[in-house]
Design a protein around this motif. Sequence first.
Motif, PDB file in Angstrom:
ATOM      1  N   THR A 118     -59.279 108.606 -12.900  1.00 30.23           N
ATOM      2  CA  THR A 118     -60.058 109.663 -13.556  1.00 30.23           C
ATOM      3  C   THR A 118     -61.088 110.251 -12.606  1.00 30.23           C
ATOM      4  O   THR A 118     -61.291 111.473 -12.569  1.00 30.23           O
ATOM      5  N   ILE A 173     -56.129 113.905 -17.574  1.00 28.70           N
ATOM      6  CA  ILE A 173     -56.870 112.953 -18.410  1.00 28.70           C
ATOM      7  C   ILE A 173     -55.981 112.468 -19.559  1.00 28.70           C
ATOM      8  O   ILE A 173     -55.970 111.272 -19.897  1.00 28.70           O
ATOM      9  N   TRP A 177     -54.984 108.482 -19.994  1.00 27.70           N
ATOM     10  CA  TRP A 177     -55.612 107.720 -21.068  1.00 27.70           C
ATOM     11  C   TRP A 177     -54.869 107.731 -22.397  1.00 27.70           C
ATOM     12  O   TRP A 177     -55.089 106.831 -23.232  1.00 27.70           O
TER      13      TRP A 177
END
Length: 481
Positions: A118, A173, A177
């Motif tokens: 990230t 992202i 995730w």
Amino acid sequence: MSTLIEIGEEERQPLLHNPRTHGNEEEIVASSSSIEPDALKLTLNDSGQRLLSLDVFRGLTVALMILVDDAGGAFPSINHAPWFGLTIADFVMPFFLFGVGVSISLVFKKTSSKPLATKKVILRTIKLFLLGLFLQGGYFHGRNNLTYGVDMVTVRWLGVLQRISIGYLLASISEIWLVKNVLVDSPAAFVRKYFVQWIVATLLLSFYMCLLYGLYVPNWEFQPPSLNLSTNGSHAQIVQCGVKGSLEPPCNAVGYIDRYFLGEEHLYRHPVYRRTKECSVNSPDYGPLPPDSPEWCLAPFDPEGILSSLMAVLTCFAGLHFGHILLHCKGQMHRVLVWSMSSFTLLISGLGLEVLGIPFSKPLYTLSYMCITAGASTLILTIIFYIVDVKHFGKPVVLLQWMGMNALIIYALAACDIFPAAVQGFYWGSPENNLVDGMESLLQAMLHSSKWGTLAFVLLEILFWCLVGGFLHMKGIYVKL
């Protein structure tokens, strides 16, 4: 764009692995090249064979951008549609975003440290956004203008690379995730693995549609260009709106949000609606204002604005889906079949939405526009994959492959006019006597046509940049962020 994504050593591992494989199955891995760590390779029978179709697709996208930017003035039919509609130029931005999504889906399938991945994504997003601001914020003045510099009061905050950076950030992202750790051994497992991403995409779409059709747009005023003002410079134009759900140039929610958050002075000063019949006597080309032109014709509007960029992220998500199919479908023809089904579903959806009243509009990035351009992206990349990576007919498109391997540097130098403007800086006697303009004038004289001479010049320009890409490839040079 291959240069937008980079992975660390800890991420260079197989993205799809079956312990029962005995050398006759396909495996997609990330390249271990220290020069181009984001390269993608398709390993077949343990022989390293680069996934060339994505490079060719990127190269085709850059070539199309050069073509429509530099030849669009001579051939308005290939330039961007004035507001509603589709031309070849309107597919370029979605092609970029779709390619970014495909790359992300492959690069971030295995991440040993999600926080570290990230952090890298955020840093790369910042660098890409700043590069876009430098190239397209107004500092460089383009061809035929040997000056540079920008007033920070009027700098343009958003642009092509900035939009790509936003799509890259949100898609990355979500891939890092939101993907579940599920073994994909059936269509149901595939859905379980990625359904959270699809929910996020649906929420983005719902947010966009609610604002586009539900946000009240009040009357607003703007300061026209100085050449249309009285000498005291105090004249302002008022645009009458007071509506909801309008998709027309003056009163849409996309422009209202940009004016509210960015400010009128930071928006693009040459919007495509200046080529509409209401604003140009030479429509669909730029031209003088008609006698009864509306006041908004001279108003600024950013085609890469805030709300439209959020919608554009969905094209990156479509690219993610393409990459996921590449990972989880083992057979080559199985991949081609599933991609073809996906592409035709998107194309039919886009056409259906247009019939139902949601028009194609790149400046607004409408849902119908997103569907039909994402469908076209999927279909074209599927065809290229079949020709190049399945049938191995790579030689006819090797020039595009070379260009695609260094898409970012070629985009910056060619599509942003950095290189042509620099060459024009060397002239004989007067600035008009330079190599760039001289070559274009020569071709126009040889072909006895201004239009076709310009097209010949642009095609030579594309060939030149393909060869530059080939030279960089042979030298092992790959520019990345």
